[in-house]
Motif scaffolding. Structure first.
Motif, PDB file in Angstrom:
ATOM      1  N   ARG A  63      45.683  39.978  44.432  1.00  0.00           N
ATOM      2  CA  ARG A  63      44.784  40.787  43.596  1.00  0.00           C
ATOM      3  C   ARG A  63      43.708  39.924  42.936  1.00  0.00           C
ATOM      4  O   ARG A  63      42.568  40.356  42.791  1.00  0.00           O
ATOM      5  N   GLN A  64      44.070  38.717  42.552  1.00  0.00           N
ATOM      6  CA  GLN A  64      43.048  37.847  41.948  1.00  0.00           C
ATOM      7  C   GLN A  64      41.994  37.479  42.987  1.00  0.00           C
ATOM      8  O   GLN A  64      40.809  37.434  42.700  1.00  0.00           O
ATOM      9  N   GLY A 107      40.866  41.590  44.694  1.00  0.00           N
ATOM     10  CA  GLY A 107      40.623  42.763  43.862  1.00  0.00           C
ATOM     11  C   GLY A 107      39.438  42.547  42.933  1.00  0.00           C
ATOM     12  O   GLY A 107      38.885  41.451  42.836  1.00  0.00           O
ATOM     13  N   THR A 108      39.058  43.632  42.237  1.00  0.00           N
ATOM     14  CA  THR A 108      37.903  43.581  41.342  1.00  0.00           C
ATOM     15  C   THR A 108      38.308  43.849  39.893  1.00  0.00           C
ATOM     16  O   THR A 108      37.879  43.154  38.980  1.00  0.00           O
ATOM     17  N   ASP A 109      39.125  44.891  39.701  1.00  0.00           N
ATOM     18  CA  ASP A 109      39.494  45.303  38.337  1.00  0.00           C
ATOM     19  C   ASP A 109      40.849  46.002  38.360  1.00  0.00           C
ATOM     20  O   ASP A 109      41.613  45.833  39.306  1.00  0.00           O
ATOM     21  N   ASN A 115      42.140  47.173  43.073  1.00  0.00           N
ATOM     22  CA  ASN A 115      43.002  45.991  42.990  1.00  0.00           C
ATOM     23  C   ASN A 115      43.597  45.591  44.347  1.00  0.00           C
ATOM     24  O   ASN A 115      44.663  44.989  44.419  1.00  0.00           O
ATOM     25  N   ALA A 116      42.908  45.961  45.406  1.00  0.00           N
ATOM     26  CA  ALA A 116      43.142  45.444  46.770  1.00  0.00           C
ATOM     27  C   ALA A 116      44.426  45.914  47.458  1.00  0.00           C
ATOM     28  O   ALA A 116      44.405  46.218  48.653  1.00  0.00           O
ATOM     29  N   ALA A 167      45.203  38.962  36.960  1.00  0.00           N
ATOM     30  CA  ALA A 167      46.177  38.468  37.946  1.00  0.00           C
ATOM     31  C   ALA A 167      46.107  36.936  38.039  1.00  0.00           C
ATOM     32  O   ALA A 167      45.034  36.337  37.928  1.00  0.00           O
ATOM     33  N   THR A 215      48.729  44.398  37.973  1.00  0.00           N
ATOM     34  CA  THR A 215      47.839  45.513  38.355  1.00  0.00           C
ATOM     35  C   THR A 215      46.361  45.207  38.147  1.00  0.00           C
ATOM     36  O   THR A 215      45.534  45.483  39.012  1.00  0.00           O
ATOM     37  N   ASP A 216      46.036  44.661  36.992  1.00  0.00           N
ATOM     38  CA  ASP A 216      44.621  44.383  36.683  1.00  0.00           C
ATOM     39  C   ASP A 216      44.183  43.084  37.374  1.00  0.00           C
ATOM     40  O   ASP A 216      44.603  41.989  36.982  1.00  0.00           O
ATOM     41  N   SER A 217      43.340  43.225  38.377  1.00  0.00           N
ATOM     42  CA  SER A 217      42.904  42.049  39.160  1.00  0.00           C
ATOM     43  C   SER A 217      42.302  40.964  38.273  1.00  0.00           C
ATOM     44  O   SER A 217      42.418  39.776  38.577  1.00  0.00           O
ATOM     45  N   LYS A 218      41.676  41.379  37.170  1.00  0.00           N
ATOM     46  CA  LYS A 218      41.044  40.395  36.269  1.00  0.00           C
ATOM     47  C   LYS A 218      42.085  39.550  35.533  1.00  0.00           C
ATOM     48  O   LYS A 218      41.787  38.457  35.053  1.00  0.00           O
TER      49      LYS A 218
END
Ligand code: CMP
Length: 138
Positions: free
Chosen positions: A104-105, A108-110, A114-115, A98, A93-96
């Motif tokens: 998502r990595q 996404g942003t956070d 997350n895209a 991933a 879930t958390d792109s940071k």
């Protein structure tokens, strides 16, 4: 292994980054068939209904605001083991957090922006596909 259908949503942040085509390409390269797809700007009640399981969470209002902030692209994807394989392809879930190379990595942003969304169980896939595409069988 059985053929499954799952729901994904390319979220407003990814649409805003012009990443729709690239994300769909990733789905297709990974062997997913597109069963249904459209672009839609969610109204508040539609976003709230989709995420009703999170209605008691502290991030719910922000989530609804984010999901209604611009158009998104709900899609039904099909493949063997689709539910688990799609979640691996998109990352946590958390792109940071991933994994490298996940959607998502890369897009996404956070934890919120997350895209993409992907169904997390057979039961939820049935609800979510039906929520956006009532004519599609799961
Ligand atoms: P998604 O997989 O669509 O499911 C619920 C969404 O809520 C999640 O992706 C994020 O966009 C959003 N969200 C925001 N904050 C959190 C959080 N702390 N934990 C989980 N999801 C969150």
């Amino acid at each position: 292994m059985t053929i499954q259908r799952t729901l994904t949503i390319i979220k407003p942040d990814a649409v805003g980054k012009n990443a729709v085509g690239e994300i769909i390409h990733r789905f297709e390269l990974a062997g997913f068939k597109i069963v249904a797809m459209r672009m839609e700007r969610l109204k508040k009640d539609r976003a709230e209904g989709f995420y009703h399981v999170h209605s008691d969470k502290p991030f719910f209002d922000e989530l609804v605001e984010f999901m209604t902030s611009g158009p998104c692209v709900p899609m039904v994807l099909e493949k063997e083991n689709a539910i688990e394989d799609l979640r691996a392809l998109i990352g946590v879930t958390d792109s940071k957090k991933a994994a490298t190379g996940t959607i998502r990595q890369n897009f996404g942003t956070d934890i919120q922006c997350n895209a993409v969304h992907a169904s997390d169980s057979v039961e939820n896939a049935r609800f979510e596909v039906n929520y956006f595409f009532p004519d599609i069988k799961v």
